[in-house]
Every structure is written in structure tokens, then in C-alpha cells.
Design a protein around this motif. Structure first.
Motif, mmCIF file in Angstrom:
data_model
loop_
_atom_site.group_PDB
_atom_site.id
_atom_site.type_symbol
_atom_site.label_atom_id
_atom_site.label_comp_id
_atom_site.label_asym_id
_atom_site.label_seq_id
_atom_site.Cartn_x
_atom_site.Cartn_y
_atom_site.Cartn_z
ATOM 1 N N GLU A 9 -8.740 33.813 36.847
ATOM 2 C CA GLU A 9 -9.933 33.831 35.983
ATOM 3 C C GLU A 9 -10.020 35.115 35.166
ATOM 4 N N GLN A 10 -10.548 34.986 33.977
ATOM 5 C CA GLN A 10 -10.673 36.156 33.106
ATOM 6 C C GLN A 10 -12.010 36.855 33.340
ATOM 7 N N ALA A 11 -11.955 38.160 33.472
ATOM 8 C CA ALA A 11 -13.204 38.928 33.526
ATOM 9 C C ALA A 11 -13.599 39.316 32.108
ATOM 10 N N ILE A 12 -12.626 39.849 31.380
ATOM 11 C CA ILE A 12 -12.889 40.282 30.009
ATOM 12 C C ILE A 12 -11.782 39.772 29.100
ATOM 13 N N LYS A 13 -12.196 39.300 27.956
ATOM 14 C CA LYS A 13 -11.240 38.797 26.978
ATOM 15 C C LYS A 13 -11.500 39.513 25.652
ATOM 16 N N ILE A 14 -10.480 40.185 25.177
ATOM 17 C CA ILE A 14 -10.604 40.856 23.881
ATOM 18 C C ILE A 14 -9.687 40.125 22.915
ATOM 19 N N GLN A 15 -10.250 39.681 21.789
ATOM 20 C CA GLN A 15 -9.443 38.895 20.860
ATOM 21 C C GLN A 15 -9.409 39.520 19.475
ATOM 22 N N ASN A 16 -8.228 39.932 19.072
ATOM 23 C CA ASN A 16 -7.977 40.437 17.715
ATOM 24 C C ASN A 16 -9.084 41.340 17.195
ATOM 25 N N VAL A 17 -9.424 42.297 18.008
ATOM 26 C CA VAL A 17 -10.547 43.154 17.640
ATOM 27 C C VAL A 17 -10.137 44.209 16.613
ATOM 28 N N ILE A 18 -10.974 44.326 15.592
ATOM 29 C CA ILE A 18 -10.784 45.368 14.579
ATOM 30 C C ILE A 18 -12.058 46.191 14.534
ATOM 31 N N LYS A 19 -11.918 47.494 14.574
ATOM 32 C CA LYS A 19 -13.107 48.358 14.472
ATOM 33 C C LYS A 19 -12.816 49.488 13.496
ATOM 34 N N LYS A 20 -13.697 49.639 12.543
ATOM 35 C CA LYS A 20 -13.527 50.698 11.542
ATOM 36 C C LYS A 20 -14.732 51.609 11.556
ATOM 37 N N TYR A 21 -14.493 52.912 11.426
ATOM 38 C CA TYR A 21 -15.579 53.863 11.170
ATOM 39 C C TYR A 21 -15.356 54.365 9.762
ATOM 40 N N GLY A 22 -16.161 53.930 8.835
ATOM 41 C CA GLY A 22 -15.933 54.278 7.437
ATOM 42 C C GLY A 22 -14.615 53.660 7.005
ATOM 43 N N LYS A 23 -13.707 54.495 6.515
ATOM 44 C CA LYS A 23 -12.416 53.962 6.051
ATOM 45 C C LYS A 23 -11.387 53.983 7.162
ATOM 46 N N LYS A 24 -11.693 54.750 8.240
ATOM 47 C CA LYS A 24 -10.715 54.911 9.295
ATOM 48 C C LYS A 24 -10.722 53.705 10.236
ATOM 49 N N THR A 25 -9.546 53.130 10.456
ATOM 50 C CA THR A 25 -9.452 52.020 11.393
ATOM 51 C C THR A 25 -9.174 52.588 12.783
ATOM 52 N N VAL A 26 -10.143 52.371 13.693
ATOM 53 C CA VAL A 26 -9.999 52.939 15.037
ATOM 54 C C VAL A 26 -9.287 51.968 15.966
ATOM 55 N N LEU A 27 -9.570 50.688 15.795
ATOM 56 C CA LEU A 27 -8.864 49.659 16.573
ATOM 57 C C LEU A 27 -8.324 48.630 15.590
ATOM 58 N N ASN A 28 -7.040 48.353 15.719
ATOM 59 C CA ASN A 28 -6.419 47.458 14.757
ATOM 60 C C ASN A 28 -5.828 46.250 15.477
ATOM 61 N N ASN A 29 -6.554 45.145 15.409
ATOM 62 C CA ASN A 29 -6.052 43.876 15.933
ATOM 63 C C ASN A 29 -5.631 43.971 17.406
ATOM 64 N N VAL A 30 -6.540 44.461 18.237
ATOM 65 C CA VAL A 30 -6.244 44.611 19.666
ATOM 66 C C VAL A 30 -6.684 43.358 20.423
ATOM 67 N N SER A 31 -5.791 42.844 21.243
ATOM 68 C CA SER A 31 -6.143 41.714 22.115
ATOM 69 C C SER A 31 -5.748 42.051 23.533
ATOM 70 N N MET A 32 -6.571 41.696 24.491
ATOM 71 C CA MET A 32 -6.164 41.850 25.895
ATOM 72 C C MET A 32 -6.967 40.923 26.787
ATOM 73 N N ASP A 33 -6.317 40.452 27.839
ATOM 74 C CA ASP A 33 -6.982 39.612 28.838
ATOM 75 C C ASP A 33 -7.025 40.404 30.125
ATOM 76 N N ILE A 34 -8.211 40.565 30.658
ATOM 77 C CA ILE A 34 -8.324 41.306 31.910
ATOM 78 C C ILE A 34 -8.717 40.334 33.011
ATOM 79 N N PRO A 35 -7.801 40.074 33.947
ATOM 80 C CA PRO A 35 -8.113 39.113 35.005
ATOM 81 C C PRO A 35 -9.101 39.701 36.006
#
Lengths: 354, 241
Positions: free
Chosen positions: B2-28
């Protein structure tokens, strides 16, 4: 339950922080007392040097509470050496008044009194000449009763602006305490931690408003009671109405302080809001007469919460009106509070987007 | 699993800076999941997305099947940030009681949980002391206890062992392992210390906002044909460039 947990925590923290407690409760009393003694000082008699002035006029000036020193010649240095406030020189019927003018108010007062007494003497002389051998002019004293709509002949300027002062202290200290309290919460990371629990944003804002609101109400009560019972400031209206208005301005100050703390990253930056937010409000809360100000300045006054709380407090404490007559002020204050509170709930989105 | 946390293609930007670029992870569920990477790699941002403190500009984060941010999911997340996030004027016990109340815990259970959590971090004798009198390590431990207070299914710990002496660090790791084994908790931990990474069941390596490698420590070492986990990290980083 969450709201009450936050309230209880704020009160607990405040009780432990002795120094802040002293700031909230003792500082307003201290400053208010200081202002009281400063503004209730005795009037000093202006010192005037006279050169070659008629005896009658000198006597009249002395009667008008002016300390008169006779000088032998018109010399500006003598004014400075003898530490006089001015010098009056008479050449036949022509008078010259030289004023030291280190204190413009004192100079104006002296000028008016000197002019007044010289004209009175001249009129007296005129009457004497006119009446010689003709109609008997009776020496008539001026017969005029002075009545006051508000206050009485003992009213001092402190009485008229102390209501505004009380409102100002409530506003200032509550603003500072709540702003810094919340700022500390942001800086130490407890706000982030708080928002990682299932608490609603409105619960956080409500907890803060009520928690600090309780402190503000106690502070207000202490300040108002001190002003009325100890300093004997004029209170014509009801003390309950005073407390209601003070509490309303405290809530405005509270929500504004919490809101502005969102734009500060350190305690020092919070202090920087004082000259921008607090000091201008002091100018418009009735310490200085608004009527004489330029129209655009008066318009600025109307956007300051302090203007309304001072207006209402003066009306209640000095003029003795009831809450019905300050309805408009109360509505505006409530409006300010609602706007700031809504903005506060929105500002917490920084910590959680829900 | 079973999955506890599912991260799907996450993108996070602060202003112009991309802090997270297309991060995916499954945490069982029921594992210790380590997020490792140098400072400024985006570990904290990723963790903040999980607790709903940040909103992704693209993709999404789900915790226990709920899309974050979600208040119900927060009931089951124990979060410990990098700062201690404690009220210095209050005692250790009052701090824990306050957080317990935020989770709407009944009074009887509150007492029980405070006693238990204080015991876990070995602070049961210090509960009546004000936090301002605590040492740095004690504060860190109390912060961990605060994250445990509502008995959450998921623990998210952002660099929990920074500034803690080796003995205590070993103690905390023992406790984390126990929480996983005996209570079936899912533990997400960020770190930049390699010997801690080795203790995780799964690892995600992050560099400049990009997930460069993930898997169990043994798998990773084998896959890269190196002796130490540290070399995997260095090699994986070089390969990307």
C-alpha cells in the motif's frame, strides 16, 4: 477547542514573560502620568524690559502678570544678558517691541498682552481728554459672563486631548505586542508547525484575536481607570462606553499588528512599522487641531483608525455623549477590524494553501 | 504494498527558479524512506509539499489517498521541521499538551500520549522544565515528541538529527526503527548524512530539484558497482552532468 487551546497558550506565555507584562501594563501609565505633569505645569510670567515707557502703561503691564524690568537704554544685548523675553521702547507716542522669540508661543502671548495694555491705556487717555469738562463718563468695568458648553474655566488642554492619548496608548501597545508575538511565532517555526496540524486558518486568527484581545482589555481597563481615578482626567460620559471604544480600537490594532507582522522578517523590521503606521496616526488623532490642516491632509486623517477612536473617545469623555452619537466612529472601527481580520485569514495561506 | 505517499510529476517554482522539476516518488507504508541530497537540493520543499505547506505548480502530492493540502490527512501526519518550533516560555509538558489539543485529543488520552512521547525521547523527567532552559539536543528531542503526539501513521522528519550528538542520534534511530517495526509507522526522513541514509529501507536522491536515483541502499550499491553508498551518490550526480 482548538481556539481555546491557542488562547490559553497565549495567556500562559504572556504570564511567563514578565518584561512584556511590565511593558503592557506599566508603560502606558508611566507615559500618561508624564504627559499629565508636563501639560499641567504652571504658567510662567514673561519677562519684559522697558525703556522710557509711561508709568501707567508699566503698571498695567505688571497687573497683566508680566515681570517688568526697567532698562536705561534700548540695547538688544541687554535682552540677552538679562535673559528677558522682550523689550518695549517708547519714543513719544511710538512703541517698539523687540521679542527674543526663542519660544514662539511665549512671544505671541507677550505681544498680545503688550498691545492690549497699550491700547487700553490709550483709550483711557482719550476718554479722559474727551470727557474733560463735558459729560461725566463713569468708569465702567467690563460686564461679561463667560459660559462654557463643554468643560469649565478650569479646563486644561490636557483634558481635551487626554482621551485621544488613552486611545493612542491602547492602539500602540496592543499593535506592538500582538505583532511581535506573532512574528516570533513565524520566526521560531511554530507557525509552520501549527499549520501542519488539522487546525483551520480562521481558528488560528480567532485564537490570536481573543487571546491578545483579553490582554488588551485588561490593559485598557487599567489605563482608563488610572487616567480617571488617579490623574483625575475629565470623564463626563460613561466609563463603560470608554471601555467599549478602547476595546474596539484594540481589536483594530491587534488585527493590524498581526497582519503587518506577515511583512516583517525580524523584530527590528516590526519596529520599523512604528514610524510608518503609528506615528502618523498620532498626528491625526486630535493632539493637533485637524481643522487647520490642508484638505488633503484631512482626507488622510479619515483613513486612519486612530482618528475615529480618538473622535469617539473625546466625544464620550469630554463632551459626555452616549454611544448613539458616536455610531459612525464605531461603524468605521468595526469596518477596519473586519477588513484586517479577513486579510489575516488570507495571509495564513503562506503556511498552508488550505 | 500500500502507498502512504504518492508524489506525481511535481514541479515547484519560486519566482523563476525551479526548485523541484518533475519529481515522482511512491512511498510504501511501513518503511523508513530517506530523501538525501546536498543542501538546497529541494528536500525541504518536497517535504513541505507532503504536509501541504506548499502547493505544487504542476503535478500533485497524495497522502493516504488524499490530495494535499487536506486537513483530514494532516491528522495522520506528524511533522518535525528543521527549526525546533517550540514555545520557549512554556514547559516541555505544556508544549506537548498544546499540540495534543490541536489534534482534538481527549484529556485522558492526552495524558497518556504525553507520558508515552516524553518517554520515547527520554525527556519524562524534564516535562516540568521550561523549554528555554533546555539544551539544543533536548529541544530537538522534544520536537520529535511533538511530532509523535497524535500517534500519526506517517512521520515526516526534516533533518531530525542535525546538531545532535552521536549517542543520542543512535538512540533516535533505534526509536525510529522500533516505531516502524512495532507500530507499523511510515517514516520519511531527509538527511545529508550518508551513514543515516544507509539505515533507510528506501532512498531517493535529489540534486538541484531532480530525482536522480531511488531504490534500497543495497540495490543502489549493486547497481552502480561500488562499495559505498556515498560513491553511488557521487557517481549518479556525475552521470547526470
Amino acid at each position: 477547542m482548538r481556539v481555546s487551546a491557542i488562547i490559553r497558550r497565549i495567556l500562559q506565555q504572556m504570564r511567563r514573560d514578565r518584561r512584556t507584562m511590565a511593558l503592557i501594563f506599566i508603560a502606558p501609565l508611566f507615559v500618561l502620568s508624564l504627559m499629565y505633569f508636563i501639560f499641567n505645569g504652571e504658567d510662567i510670567n514673561p519677562k519684559l524690559g522697558v525703556v522710557n515707557v509711561d508709568k501707567e502703561i508699566v503698571t498695567a503691564l505688571k497687573d497683566a502678570d508680566i515681570t517688568v524690568t526697567k532698562l536705561t537704554k534700548a540695547d538688544n544685548n541687554a535682552i540677552i544678558e538679562k535673559n528677558l523675553d522682550g523689550m518695549l521702547v517708547q519714543k513719544d507716542d511710538k512703541f517698539t517691541l523687540t521679542l527674543t522669540n526663542t519660544d514662539p508661543n511665549l512671544s505671541k502671548g507677550l505681544e498680545i498682552r503688550v498691545k492690549e495694555n497699550i491700547s487700553l491705556e490709550m483709550i483711557g487717555e482719550l476718554i479722559d481728554t474727551l470727557s474733560r469738562g463735558r459729560v461725566d463718563f463713569e468708569d465702567k468695568e467690563l460686564d461679561m459672563d463667560v459660559k462654557y458648553i463643554y468643560g469649565d474655566e478650569d479646563t486644561t488642554s490636557f483634558d481635551t486631548f487626554s482621551p485621544a492619548l488613552i486611545g493612542f496608548f491602547v492602539f500602540f501597545f496592543v499593535f506592538l505586542i500582538s505583532g511581535i508575538g506573532l512574528l516570533r511565532e513565524r520566526m521560531t517555526g511554530t507557525m509552520e508547525k501549527l499549520m501542519s496540524t488539522p487546525v483551520n486558518r480562521w481558528e488560528v486568527v480567532a485564537g490570536y484575536l481573543i487571546g491578545y484581545g483579553i490582554i488588551a482589555m485588561v490593559q485598557t481597563t487599567v489605563t482608563v481607570l488610572f487616567a480617571i481615578k488617579v490623574l483625575d482626567i475629565v470623564l463626563v460620559g460613561s466609563i463603560w462606553n470608554v471601555l467599549i471604544i478602547c476595546t474596539m480600537s484594540a481589536i483594530v490594532a491587534l488585527s493590524l499588528g498581526i497582519l503587518l507582522s506577515a511583512f516583517a522578517t525580524s523584530e527590528f523590521q516590526m519596529i520599523q512599522f512604528i514610524p510608518i503606521v503609528i506615528i502618523p496616526q498620532a498626528f491625526f488623532c486630535g493632539l493637533f487641531p485637524l481643522e487647520g490642516m490642508a484638505n488633503w491632509l484631512q482626507a488622510i486623517a479619515k483613513i486612519m483608525p486612530m482618528y475615529y477612536s480618538a473622535d469617539a473617545l473625546k466625544a464620550i469623555m469630554y463632551k459626555g455623549v452616549g454611544l448613539g452619537d458616536v455610531k459612525k466612529d464605531m461603524l468605521v472601527l468595526a469596518g477596519f477590524a473586519v477588513v484586517f481580520i479577513v486579510l489575516n485569514v488570507a495571509a495564513l495561506k503562506r503556511y498552508r494553501k488550505l | 504494498m500500500e502507498q502512504a505517499i504518492k508524489i506525481q510529476n511535481v514541479i515547484k517554482k519560486y519566482g523563476k527558479k525551479t526548485v523541484l522539476n518533475n519529481v515522482s516518488m511512491d512511498i510504501p507504508k511501513g518503511c523508513i524512506y530517506g530523501i538525501i541530497g546536498p543542501s538546497g537540493a529541494g528536500k525541504t520543499t518536497l517535504v513541505k509539499l507532503m504536509v501541504g505547506a506548499e502547493k505544487a505548480d504542476g503535478g500533485c502530492a497524495e497522502v493516504l489517498g488524499r490530495k494535499m493540502p487536506n486537513l483530514k490527512a494532516l491528522q495522520n501526519i506528524g511533522y518535525m521541521s528543521q527549526s525546533d518550533a517550540l514555545y520557549a516560555d512554556l514547559t516541555g509538558g505544556e508544549n506537548l499538551a498544546f499540540f495534543a489539543l490541536l489534534f482534538k485529543m481527549a484529556r485522558s488520552r492526552q495524558k497518556e500520549r504525553i507520558a508515552y512521547c516524553a518517554g520515547v525521547v527520554d525527556l519524562h523527567n524534564e516535562m516540568k522544565k521550561r523549554v528555554s532552559a533546555y539544551s539544543g539536543g533536548m529541544k530537538r528531542r522534544l520536537a520529535l515528541a511533538a511530532a509523535l503526539i497524535q500517534d500519526p501513521e506517517i512521520l515526516i522528519l526534516d533533518e531530525p538529527t542535525v546538531g545532535i550528538d552521536p549517542e543520542l542520534r543512535a538512540g533516535i534511530w533505534r526509536e525510529l526503527k522500533r516505531l516502524k517495526d512495532e507500530e507499523g509507522k511510515t517514516i520519511i526522513i531527509t538527511t545529508h548524512v550518508m551513514d543515516e541514509a544507509e539505515k533507510c529501507d528506501y532512498l531517493a536522491m535529489i540534486r538541484e530539484g531532480v530525482l536522480i536515483e531511488s531504490g534500497s541502499p543495497d540495490e543502489l550499491v549493486k547497481q552502480y558497482g561500488v562499495d559505498r553508498l556515498e560513491d553511488v551518490f557521487l557517481k549518479a550526480g556525475r552521470d547526470r552532468k
